[in-house]
Design an enzyme around this catalytic site. Structure first.
Site, mmCIF file in Angstrom:
data_model
loop_
_atom_site.group_PDB
_atom_site.id
_atom_site.type_symbol
_atom_site.label_atom_id
_atom_site.label_comp_id
_atom_site.label_asym_id
_atom_site.label_seq_id
_atom_site.Cartn_x
_atom_site.Cartn_y
_atom_site.Cartn_z
ATOM 1 N N LEU A 117 -43.892 -22.446 -18.338
ATOM 2 C CA LEU A 117 -44.066 -21.142 -18.967
ATOM 3 C C LEU A 117 -45.292 -20.479 -18.344
ATOM 4 C CD1 LEU A 117 -43.615 -21.957 -22.793
ATOM 5 C CD2 LEU A 117 -41.947 -20.839 -21.300
ATOM 6 N N ASP A 118 -45.322 -19.149 -18.320
ATOM 7 C CA ASP A 118 -46.517 -18.439 -17.885
ATOM 8 C C ASP A 118 -47.683 -18.810 -18.798
ATOM 9 O OD1 ASP A 118 -44.955 -17.172 -15.999
ATOM 10 O OD2 ASP A 118 -44.732 -15.322 -17.157
ATOM 11 N N ALA A 119 -48.892 -18.714 -18.277
ATOM 12 C CA ALA A 119 -50.075 -19.131 -19.036
ATOM 13 C C ALA A 119 -50.179 -18.410 -20.385
ATOM 14 C CB ALA A 119 -51.334 -18.889 -18.210
#
Length: 293
Positions: free
Chosen positions: A126-128
């Site tokens: 997942l994106d940060a």
């Protein structure tokens, strides 16, 4: 979390690093031929007195330094783990000298604190600044089976996003290839020469100038949802990289992984894990609902 039995599991008893099961069920064990050969050649597939002993849970190094962080474990058994990633935390370090605490460090700390000699293996990312469940394989068999399930699109991920504007269609599919943006190293863009990318969406709620979308990925490109909805003229609230505007109390894009579903690597049983919406996004949703009163 919801469990629905799809087919009978091959029973086993765990004894340390070994799984013990009736030798008569060996053919039903979901172990690929290549892995079987490796186990047999290493003396880790032993039949004795009508019982089959398979070394499915070898002791391994963590791979990442264990660093304690407050994370929720949404699901765990001998084969896999699902962790709820908070906002602002990367799934793994981006460089050898990266000092930031990542989900990999936190999962390593969980394994260490619970006495598990398990390598940290994420199956997806997942994106940060995106919250939600991340799936981990806890042994080589689980990694093989879950990687294959990902390739076969048997692992599904459902997201919730707050976007600017109100889409005209109640539901639809965005089918647009995504490639790198040559003018911005961190951005992706719609590009005919990029990788195929498909996102399905449904409008869950509409507000004065925003909407809550439910989205499901058919592919898993970097920033896929963010690029697709922005290209449709509905960037995600707080997503400054793709044209979203900031919202009070929300210091990131309003994107949350709400559900992860996958076939269990040993039983084939469908597992569905849900993650509660993070407090900042829930507050933003409540504020939009309040504007309608």
């Amino acid at each position: 979390m919801e469990r629905i039995m799809k087919k009978a599991a091959v029973p086993y008893e765990r004894r340390g690093e070994w799984a013990v099961l009736p030798a008569s069920r060996a053919d039903a064990a979901p172990i690929p031929d290549k892995l079987q050969k490796q186990l047999k050649s290493a003396g880790e597939w032993v039949e004795q007195a009508g019982r089959l002993h398979i070394r499915l849970f070898p002791a391994e190094s963590l791979r990442f330094s264990p660093v304690w962080a407050a994370i929720d474990i949404l699901y765990e058994d001998d084969f896999c783990l699902v962790a709820n990633k908070p906002a602002g935390m990367a799934v793994h370090p981006t460089a050898p000298d990266d000092a930031a605490i990542t989900l990999a460090n936190a999962v390593a700390a969980h394994y260490e604190s619970t006495g598990q000699a398990v390598r940290v293996r994420h199956i997806h990312r997942l994106d940060a600044d995106t919250t939600g469940p991340v799936l981990y394989a806890k042994n080589p068999l689980a990694q093989h089976r879950l990687d294959e399930a990902m390739r076969q699109k048997q692992i599904t991920r459902m997201y919730l996003a707050l976007v600017h504007g109100r889409p005209r269609e109640h539901k639809g599919t965005i089918n647009a290839a995504i490639g790198r943006d040559r003018h911005h190293p961190k951005r992706r863009r719609i590009s005919p020469a990029g990788q195929p990318a498909v996102t399905h969406f449904t409008v869950v709620e509409s507000f004065r100038s925003a909407a809550l979308l439910r989205l499901q990925l058919e592919t898993g490109r970097t920033h896929q949802i963010r690029v697709h909805v922005s290209a449709q003229g509905h960037p995600i609230l707080g997503d400054l990289l793709y044209g979203g505007k900031p919202m009070a109390g929300l210091a990131r894009q309003a994107l949350h992984g709400a559900q992860l579903a996958f076939p269990h690597p040993w039983t084939g049983e469908p597992i569905a894990v849900e993650a509660p919406m993070a407090a900042d996004m829930q507050q933003a949703l409540n504020a939009l609902r309040g504007q309608m009163d």
